[in-house]
Design an enzyme around this catalytic site. Structure first.
Site, PDB file in Angstrom:
ATOM      1  N   SER A 133       0.856  -1.193   0.000  1.00 39.69           N
ATOM      2  CA  SER A 133       0.000   0.000   0.000  1.00 39.69           C
ATOM      3  C   SER A 133       0.884   1.232   0.000  1.00 39.69           C
ATOM      4  O   SER A 133       2.042   1.164   0.429  1.00 39.69           O
ATOM      5  CB  SER A 133      -0.865   0.010   1.266  1.00 39.69           C
ATOM      6  OG  SER A 133      -1.584   1.221   1.390  1.00 39.69           O
ATOM      7  N   TYR A 146      -2.558  -0.353  10.716  1.00 40.85           N
ATOM      8  CA  TYR A 146      -2.505  -0.787   9.310  1.00 40.85           C
ATOM      9  C   TYR A 146      -1.207  -0.281   8.682  1.00 40.85           C
ATOM     10  O   TYR A 146      -0.458  -1.043   8.055  1.00 40.85           O
ATOM     11  CB  TYR A 146      -3.730  -0.210   8.581  1.00 40.85           C
ATOM     12  CG  TYR A 146      -3.820  -0.514   7.100  1.00 40.85           C
ATOM     13  CD1 TYR A 146      -4.367  -1.705   6.651  1.00 40.85           C
ATOM     14  CD2 TYR A 146      -3.372   0.404   6.143  1.00 40.85           C
ATOM     15  CE1 TYR A 146      -4.461  -1.987   5.288  1.00 40.85           C
ATOM     16  CE2 TYR A 146      -3.472   0.133   4.786  1.00 40.85           C
ATOM     17  CZ  TYR A 146      -4.019  -1.052   4.368  1.00 40.85           C
ATOM     18  OH  TYR A 146      -4.119  -1.323   3.021  1.00 40.85           O
TER      19      TYR A 146
HETATM   20  N1  LIG Z   1      -8.647  -0.868  -1.271  1.00 40.47           N
HETATM   21  C1  LIG Z   1      -7.652  -0.039  -0.982  1.00 40.47           C
HETATM   22  O1  LIG Z   1      -7.826   1.195  -0.886  1.00 40.47           O
HETATM   23  C2  LIG Z   1      -6.271  -0.592  -0.775  1.00 40.47           C
HETATM   24  C3  LIG Z   1      -5.176   0.269  -0.887  1.00 40.47           C
HETATM   25  C4  LIG Z   1      -3.900  -0.228  -0.682  1.00 40.47           C
HETATM   26  C5  LIG Z   1      -3.725  -1.565  -0.384  1.00 40.47           C
HETATM   27  N2  LIG Z   1      -4.788  -2.388  -0.269  1.00 40.47           N
HETATM   28  C6  LIG Z   1      -4.569  -3.794   0.073  1.00 40.47           C
HETATM   29  O2  LIG Z   1      -5.121  -4.597  -0.935  1.00 40.47           O
HETATM   30  C7  LIG Z   1      -5.393  -5.893  -0.388  1.00 40.47           C
HETATM   31  C8  LIG Z   1      -6.778  -6.338  -0.856  1.00 40.47           C
HETATM   32  O3  LIG Z   1      -7.759  -5.481  -0.302  1.00 40.47           O
HETATM   33  P1  LIG Z   1      -9.063  -5.035  -1.124  1.00 40.47           P
HETATM   34  O4  LIG Z   1      -9.084  -3.556  -1.081  1.00 40.47           O
HETATM   35  O5  LIG Z   1      -9.133  -5.717  -2.421  1.00 40.47           O
HETATM   36  O6  LIG Z   1     -10.203  -5.509  -0.111  1.00 40.47           O
HETATM   37  P2  LIG Z   1     -11.349  -6.625  -0.250  1.00 40.47           P
HETATM   38  O7  LIG Z   1     -12.097  -6.470  -1.527  1.00 40.47           O
HETATM   39  O8  LIG Z   1     -12.114  -6.538   1.006  1.00 40.47           O
HETATM   40  O9  LIG Z   1     -10.521  -8.000  -0.323  1.00 40.47           O
HETATM   41  C9  LIG Z   1      -9.838  -8.497   0.781  1.00 40.47           C
HETATM   42  C10 LIG Z   1      -9.616  -9.985   0.543  1.00 40.47           C
HETATM   43  O10 LIG Z   1      -8.797 -10.530   1.605  1.00 40.47           O
HETATM   44  C11 LIG Z   1      -9.513 -11.625   2.226  1.00 40.47           C
HETATM   45  N3  LIG Z   1      -9.106 -11.729   3.633  1.00 40.47           N
HETATM   46  C12 LIG Z   1      -9.257 -10.793   4.604  1.00 40.47           C
HETATM   47  N4  LIG Z   1      -8.778 -11.256   5.766  1.00 40.47           N
HETATM   48  C13 LIG Z   1      -8.291 -12.508   5.520  1.00 40.47           C
HETATM   49  C14 LIG Z   1      -7.690 -13.504   6.322  1.00 40.47           C
HETATM   50  N5  LIG Z   1      -7.492 -13.317   7.636  1.00 40.47           N
HETATM   51  N6  LIG Z   1      -7.299 -14.664   5.736  1.00 40.47           N
HETATM   52  C15 LIG Z   1      -7.522 -14.877   4.407  1.00 40.47           C
HETATM   53  N7  LIG Z   1      -8.088 -13.970   3.598  1.00 40.47           N
HETATM   54  C16 LIG Z   1      -8.483 -12.807   4.150  1.00 40.47           C
HETATM   55  C17 LIG Z   1     -10.983 -11.244   2.015  1.00 40.47           C
HETATM   56  O11 LIG Z   1     -11.875 -12.342   2.130  1.00 40.47           O
HETATM   57  P3  LIG Z   1     -12.509 -12.764   3.563  1.00 40.47           P
HETATM   58  O12 LIG Z   1     -12.849 -11.489   4.280  1.00 40.47           O
HETATM   59  O13 LIG Z   1     -13.674 -13.596   3.211  1.00 40.47           O
HETATM   60  O14 LIG Z   1     -11.432 -13.531   4.247  1.00 40.47           O
HETATM   61  C18 LIG Z   1     -10.929 -10.758   0.580  1.00 40.47           C
HETATM   62  O15 LIG Z   1     -10.852 -11.848  -0.319  1.00 40.47           O
HETATM   63  C19 LIG Z   1      -5.239  -5.760   1.130  1.00 40.47           C
HETATM   64  O16 LIG Z   1      -3.998  -6.278   1.529  1.00 40.47           O
HETATM   65  C20 LIG Z   1      -5.257  -4.248   1.345  1.00 40.47           C
HETATM   66  O17 LIG Z   1      -4.557  -3.865   2.501  1.00 40.47           O
HETATM   67  C21 LIG Z   1      -6.068  -1.931  -0.464  1.00 40.47           C
END
Ligand SMILES: NC(=O)c1ccc[n+]([C@@H]2O[C@H](COP(=O)([O-])OP(=O)(O)OC[C@H]3O[C@@H](n4cnc5c(N)ncnc54)[C@H](OP(=O)(O)O)[C@@H]3O)[C@@H](O)[C@H]2O)c1
Length: 252
Positions: A133, A146
């Site tokens: 991130s 975070y």
């Molecule tokens: N969206 C943003 O603004 C942003 C920005 C920078 C970085 N990121 C990073 O991008 C990554 C993906 O996030 P996203 O934004 O795509 O969110 P998202 O759509 O909510 O996806 C998160 C994924 O991680 C899974 N997950 C969460 N906790 C878990 C656990 N303990 N074990 C296994 N799987 C788990 C979730 O499924 P379940 O909840 O069913 O487990 C889901 O498949 C994350 O690492 C986040 O920090 C996001």
């Protein structure tokens, strides 16, 4: 007998992980999506016609389940370490449990999943995409645990890039800015007249990450202009802190 080849995407049931899985699947390898929520994961697996594994990667049992699943896999051409979620408790709540949980999911899970996949990654001369991130290099006080865990993930991923190259494994550290997803809806930003332009969708984010992977970049930002925030944090931390305080007064 030909060795089984498997692309692994953690957090592949939603958002950035699911969008990456769509782009990374290919005919010469199977695809595995890993997440906790069985229903959403099964729906993603059906949509992509791939295998799924329900596992909490912040837990020993989840890591053990994935390790067992990978036991017979000879080659992993791509591993995406992406599972994650928000940790928004303010620092002044002094919540050591949230600090631990953030480290376990956002940092240690990457280390442990990569260790489980390592022999097959080396056998394939594969790639690791670590979804970190902008918060991995910038800390403004918003979601502090975070940011701390993402800083750890960033430092580890940058180091792994150097070490892994020696054995033919490519490591990309991907640093998205705000992406509208299930766990990160970014409602306030999206409701703002100007700041809404800073929020991208998961497809655009995944496309930019895949472009960086194809170019075998060490590190990339989605969009690339977020790199400015990293530079500003390094060269003008006082100004960044002032801006963060102002934004806190305005948005809470
Ligand atoms: N969206 C943003 O603004 C942003 C920005 C920078 C970085 N990121 C990073 O991008 C990554 C993906 O996030 P996203 O934004 O795509 O969110 P998202 O759509 O909510 O996806 C998160 C994924 O991680 C899974 N997950 C969460 N906790 C878990 C656990 N303990 N074990 C296994 N799987 C788990 C979730 O499924 P379940 O909840 O069913 O487990 C889901 O498949 C994350 O690492 C986040 O920090 C996001």
């Amino acid at each position: 007998m030909a060795q089984r080849s498997l692309i692994v995407v953690t957090g592949g049931s939603s958002g950035i992980g699911l969008a990456l899985a769509r782009r990374l699947r290919r005919p010469d390898a199977d695809l595995l999506l890993v997440a906790r929520g069985a229903d959403r994961l099964a729906a993603a697996g059906r949509a992509l016609g791939c295998e799924t594994l329900v596992a909490d990667l912040a837990s020993d049992t989840g890591i053990a389940a994935l390790t067992a699943h990978l036991a017979g896999v000879g080659r992993i051409p791509v591993l995406v370490n992406n599972a994650g979620g928000p940790f928004r408790t303010p620092l002044l709540a002094h919540d050591p449990d949230e600090a631990r949980e953030a480290i376990e999911l956002l940092y240690l899970a990457m280390v442990r999943v990569t260790a489980a996949a390592w022999p097959a990654l080396v056998a394939a001369g594969g790639s690791v995409i670590n979804v970190v991130s902008v918060a991995g290099t910038v800390s403004t006080g918003a979601s502090p645990h975070y940011a701390a865990a993402k800083h750890a993930a960033s430092a580890w991923s940058r180091g792994l890039h150097v070490e892994a190259a020696a054995v033919g494994v490519h490591v990309l550290t991907a640093n998205p800015g705000p992406v509208a997803t299930a766990a990160f809806p970014h409602e306030q930003l999206r409701g703002h007249r100007w700041l809404r332009h800073a929020v991208i969708d998961d497809e655009r984010c995944a496309e930019a990450i895949c472009r960086a992977l194809a170019r075998r970049r060490a590190e990339s930002f989605q969009p690339e202009w977020w790199r400015i925030a990293t530079v500003a944090q390094a060269v003008a931390p006082g100004t960044m802190a002032r801006l963060a305080r102002r934004s806190r007064e305005r948005f809470g």
